[in-house]
Scaffold this motif. Structure first.
Motif, PDB file in Angstrom:
ATOM      1  N   ALA A 180       3.119  -3.269  11.965  1.00 29.84           N
ATOM      2  CA  ALA A 180       2.969  -3.763  10.596  1.00 29.84           C
ATOM      3  C   ALA A 180       2.760  -2.602   9.632  1.00 29.84           C
ATOM      4  O   ALA A 180       2.088  -1.614   9.959  1.00 29.84           O
ATOM      5  CB  ALA A 180       1.785  -4.721  10.504  1.00 29.84           C
ATOM      6  N   VAL A 181       3.305  -2.736   8.432  1.00 31.35           N
ATOM      7  CA  VAL A 181       3.168  -1.687   7.414  1.00 31.35           C
ATOM      8  C   VAL A 181       1.703  -1.414   7.094  1.00 31.35           C
ATOM      9  O   VAL A 181       1.309  -0.277   6.866  1.00 31.35           O
ATOM     10  CB  VAL A 181       3.966  -2.069   6.148  1.00 31.35           C
ATOM     11  N   ARG A 182       0.884  -2.465   7.085  1.00 32.66           N
ATOM     12  CA  ARG A 182      -0.535  -2.237   6.770  1.00 32.66           C
ATOM     13  C   ARG A 182      -1.194  -1.340   7.803  1.00 32.66           C
ATOM     14  O   ARG A 182      -2.060  -0.511   7.470  1.00 32.66           O
ATOM     15  CB  ARG A 182      -1.283  -3.571   6.678  1.00 32.66           C
ATOM     16  N   ASP A 183      -0.800  -1.485   9.079  1.00 31.47           N
ATOM     17  CA  ASP A 183      -1.355  -0.638  10.128  1.00 31.47           C
ATOM     18  C   ASP A 183      -0.842   0.795   9.995  1.00 31.47           C
ATOM     19  O   ASP A 183      -1.568   1.751  10.286  1.00 31.47           O
ATOM     20  CB  ASP A 183      -1.000  -1.191  11.503  1.00 31.47           C
ATOM     21  N   ILE A 184       0.409   0.943   9.557  1.00 31.40           N
ATOM     22  CA  ILE A 184       0.933   2.282   9.294  1.00 31.40           C
ATOM     23  C   ILE A 184       0.123   2.929   8.181  1.00 31.40           C
ATOM     24  O   ILE A 184      -0.305   4.088   8.289  1.00 31.40           O
ATOM     25  CB  ILE A 184       2.433   2.216   8.904  1.00 31.40           C
ATOM     26  N   GLY A 185      -0.092   2.191   7.093  1.00 36.00           N
ATOM     27  CA  GLY A 185      -0.855   2.733   5.970  1.00 36.00           C
ATOM     28  C   GLY A 185      -2.258   3.149   6.362  1.00 36.00           C
ATOM     29  O   GLY A 185      -2.743   4.209   5.956  1.00 36.00           O
ATOM     30  N   ALA A 186      -2.920   2.308   7.150  1.00 36.04           N
ATOM     31  CA  ALA A 186      -4.285   2.624   7.578  1.00 36.04           C
ATOM     32  C   ALA A 186      -4.314   3.871   8.444  1.00 36.04           C
ATOM     33  O   ALA A 186      -5.218   4.714   8.328  1.00 36.04           O
ATOM     34  CB  ALA A 186      -4.872   1.436   8.338  1.00 36.04           C
ATOM     35  N   THR A 187      -3.314   4.009   9.314  1.00 35.71           N
ATOM     36  CA  THR A 187      -3.245   5.192  10.189  1.00 35.71           C
ATOM     37  C   THR A 187      -2.972   6.452   9.382  1.00 35.71           C
ATOM     38  O   THR A 187      -3.614   7.495   9.592  1.00 35.71           O
ATOM     39  CB  THR A 187      -2.155   4.995  11.248  1.00 35.71           C
ATOM     40  N   LEU A 188      -2.038   6.374   8.450  1.00 37.66           N
ATOM     41  CA  LEU A 188      -1.733   7.531   7.604  1.00 37.66           C
ATOM     42  C   LEU A 188      -2.968   7.948   6.809  1.00 37.66           C
ATOM     43  O   LEU A 188      -3.281   9.145   6.701  1.00 37.66           O
ATOM     44  CB  LEU A 188      -0.585   7.204   6.660  1.00 37.66           C
ATOM     45  N   ALA A 189      -3.664   6.966   6.254  1.00 42.76           N
ATOM     46  CA  ALA A 189      -4.874   7.269   5.479  1.00 42.76           C
ATOM     47  C   ALA A 189      -5.912   7.960   6.352  1.00 42.76           C
ATOM     48  O   ALA A 189      -6.557   8.936   5.935  1.00 42.76           O
ATOM     49  CB  ALA A 189      -5.448   5.980   4.882  1.00 42.76           C
ATOM     50  N   GLY A 190      -6.082   7.462   7.564  1.00 43.76           N
ATOM     51  CA  GLY A 190      -7.056   8.077   8.474  1.00 43.76           C
ATOM     52  C   GLY A 190      -6.718   9.520   8.800  1.00 43.76           C
ATOM     53  O   GLY A 190      -7.610  10.381   8.854  1.00 43.76           O
ATOM     54  N   GLU A 191      -5.431   9.812   8.992  1.00 42.98           N
ATOM     55  CA  GLU A 191      -5.014  11.184   9.290  1.00 42.98           C
ATOM     56  C   GLU A 191      -5.216  12.099   8.080  1.00 42.98           C
ATOM     57  O   GLU A 191      -5.595  13.264   8.217  1.00 42.98           O
ATOM     58  CB  GLU A 191      -3.562  11.216   9.744  1.00 42.98           C
ATOM     59  N   LEU A 192      -4.971  11.581   6.895  1.00 44.90           N
ATOM     60  CA  LEU A 192      -5.179  12.370   5.676  1.00 44.90           C
ATOM     61  C   LEU A 192      -6.658  12.670   5.465  1.00 44.90           C
ATOM     62  O   LEU A 192      -7.043  13.789   5.112  1.00 44.90           O
ATOM     63  CB  LEU A 192      -4.624  11.608   4.470  1.00 44.90           C
ATOM     64  N   LEU A 193      -7.496  11.672   5.696  1.00 46.27           N
ATOM     65  CA  LEU A 193      -8.934  11.841   5.482  1.00 46.27           C
ATOM     66  C   LEU A 193      -9.568  12.751   6.530  1.00 46.27           C
ATOM     67  O   LEU A 193     -10.680  13.253   6.320  1.00 46.27           O
ATOM     68  CB  LEU A 193      -9.626  10.475   5.485  1.00 46.27           C
ATOM     69  N   ALA A 194      -8.879  12.966   7.635  1.00 47.28           N
ATOM     70  CA  ALA A 194      -9.394  13.840   8.702  1.00 47.28           C
ATOM     71  C   ALA A 194      -9.031  15.296   8.471  1.00 47.28           C
ATOM     72  O   ALA A 194      -9.244  16.143   9.352  1.00 47.28           O
ATOM     73  CB  ALA A 194      -8.860  13.379  10.052  1.00 47.28           C
ATOM     74  N   THR A 195      -8.476  15.619   7.308  1.00 43.97           N
ATOM     75  CA  THR A 195      -8.091  16.989   6.987  1.00 43.97           C
ATOM     76  C   THR A 195      -9.248  17.963   7.236  1.00 43.97           C
ATOM     77  O   THR A 195     -10.391  17.702   6.854  1.00 43.97           O
ATOM     78  CB  THR A 195      -7.651  17.082   5.512  1.00 43.97           C
ATOM     79  N   GLY A 196      -8.925  19.071   7.882  1.00 47.02           N
ATOM     80  CA  GLY A 196      -9.951  20.069   8.199  1.00 47.02           C
ATOM     81  C   GLY A 196     -10.502  19.912   9.594  1.00 47.02           C
ATOM     82  O   GLY A 196     -11.186  20.808  10.103  1.00 47.02           O
ATOM     83  N   GLY A 197     -10.190  18.776  10.232  1.00 47.68           N
ATOM     84  CA  GLY A 197     -10.654  18.554  11.597  1.00 47.68           C
ATOM     85  C   GLY A 197      -9.721  19.201  12.605  1.00 47.68           C
ATOM     86  O   GLY A 197      -8.585  19.554  12.300  1.00 47.68           O
ATOM     87  N   ALA A 198     -10.194  19.330  13.817  1.00 49.15           N
ATOM     88  CA  ALA A 198      -9.403  19.965  14.869  1.00 49.15           C
ATOM     89  C   ALA A 198      -8.270  19.042  15.314  1.00 49.15           C
ATOM     90  O   ALA A 198      -8.459  17.834  15.456  1.00 49.15           O
ATOM     91  CB  ALA A 198     -10.294  20.299  16.053  1.00 49.15           C
ATOM     92  N   LEU A 199      -7.098  19.637  15.526  1.00 47.53           N
ATOM     93  CA  LEU A 199      -5.953  18.894  16.043  1.00 47.53           C
ATOM     94  C   LEU A 199      -5.714  19.303  17.496  1.00 47.53           C
ATOM     95  O   LEU A 199      -5.863  20.474  17.837  1.00 47.53           O
ATOM     96  CB  LEU A 199      -4.695  19.203  15.222  1.00 47.53           C
ATOM     97  N   PRO A 200      -5.323  18.360  18.356  1.00 48.67           N
ATOM     98  CA  PRO A 200      -5.060  18.707  19.754  1.00 48.67           C
ATOM     99  C   PRO A 200      -3.838  19.602  19.910  1.00 48.67           C
ATOM    100  O   PRO A 200      -3.691  20.300  20.917  1.00 48.67           O
ATOM    101  CB  PRO A 200      -4.847  17.347  20.429  1.00 48.67           C
ATOM    102  N   SER A 201      -2.960  19.564  18.917  1.00 47.72           N
ATOM    103  CA  SER A 201      -1.784  20.438  18.884  1.00 47.72           C
ATOM    104  C   SER A 201      -1.366  20.550  17.434  1.00 47.72           C
ATOM    105  O   SER A 201      -1.783  19.758  16.584  1.00 47.72           O
ATOM    106  CB  SER A 201      -0.641  19.861  19.729  1.00 47.72           C
TER     107      SER A 201
END
Length: 298
Positions: A180-201
């Motif tokens: 669902a688009v809403r789930d895509i939006g929520a996931t994208l927002a979460g990744e943006l808000l995690a800026t500065g955090g460690a990435l596994p790759s």
């Protein structure tokens, strides 16, 4: 935290903005629109949202200064042009704007399942091109490969009053993951808000899937559930795909969509998916819920 969405008009961009503006961390959001009149009223009324007129096709209109993170969505094109060349152009423009800003720590790119392949996927090749160009655009890069959008079934609303809908997802009992688009939006927002955090790759690439797979027969049942009536399923066979899309799109667009659909059919690149995306994340919204909302909005 300041986040830029370019472009902001796609439904996935709107869903991400909506999720960001609801987040308790209160980020500020800038959205780029080719047509400023397309800004939803709910965003205009939010003091933390800024609408900017700009076009990812025109590098000179993009100014990401002060942005901590940028969300980029490769815009679809429905004109008779080279869509991969277009994707290259807009991705280079976004990359240049990120570099000019000097403040952007993370770029999040909405991509598609199958974008790891450089052949045989039709329209999905635009996402592959975007991934290639933007893989080093910022210190942190996150690529979200979304599965088939549940909202794609909105095209069926045109024929539902006549009691049927078409499907190109065949055989009709073959399951396909849908998100669902809403789930895509929520996931994208979460990744943006995690800026500065460690990435596994870096770039960090993962596939975003819905809670379950659905076949065309499942879609039929869901339509019958939400409409309360019997709905006929009309399958478009492989040999009918070119004509089906040619009735809707210009020639080159029809060819791209035909090739994309064939990539999921037996013998296609994505049918066996020899190089699947390893990491997967999941949404929670069910198909019937999305179909009900589409009908209510129609």
């Amino acid at each position: 935290m300041h986040i830029t969405v370019a472009p902001a008009s796609p439904k996935t961009g709107q869903a991400a903005i909506r999720a960001l503006l609801r987040d308790p961390s209160n980020p500020t959001v800038r959205g780029y629109y080719r047509d400023i009149n397309r800004v939803p009223a709910e965003f205009k009324d939010d003091p933390r949202f800024e609408a900017v007129q700009g076009d990812v096709e025109n590098a000179g209109t993009l100014d990401f200064s002060g942005s901590d993170a940028v969300l980029n969505i490769t815009p679809p094109v429905y004109q008779d042009i080279d869509s991969v060349a277009h994707a290259h152009l807009v991705s280079e423009n976004v990359k240049a704007a990120v570099k000019r800003a000097g403040s952007v720590k993370r770029l999040v790119l909405l991509s598609s399942i199958g974008a790891q392949y450089d052949h045989g996927t039709g329209e999905i090749l635009t996402n592959h091109e975007a991934e290639v160009v933007l893989r080093d655009a910022a210190p942190e890069v996150v690529v979200v490969r979304a599965s088939y959008f549940m909202e794609n079934w909105a095209s069926s609303l045109e024929t539902l009053p006549s009691g049927f809908f078409f499907t190109t997802v065949t055989p009709v009992d073959r399951p396909l993951n849908m998100i669902a688009v809403r789930d895509i939006g929520a996931t994208l927002a979460g990744e943006l808000l995690a800026t500065g955090g460690a990435l596994p790759s870096n770039p960090h690439v993962f596939e975003l899937r819905g809670p379950r797979d659905y076949s065309s027969l499942d879609v039929q049942k869901a339509f019958e559930e939400v409409t309360g009536r019997s709905i006929e399923l009309r399958a478009v066979g492989r040999d009918e795909l070119a004509g089906f899309y040619a009735a809707v799109f210009p020639p080159s667009v029809a060819a791209r969509f035909t090739a994309m659909t064939e990539s999921f059919l037996e013998g296609g690149v994505l049918y066996e998916d020899p190089r699947p995306t390893r990491e997967k994340k999941y949404g929670t919204t069910e198909l019937a819920e999305v179909l009900r909302e589409l009908l209510n909005e129609a």
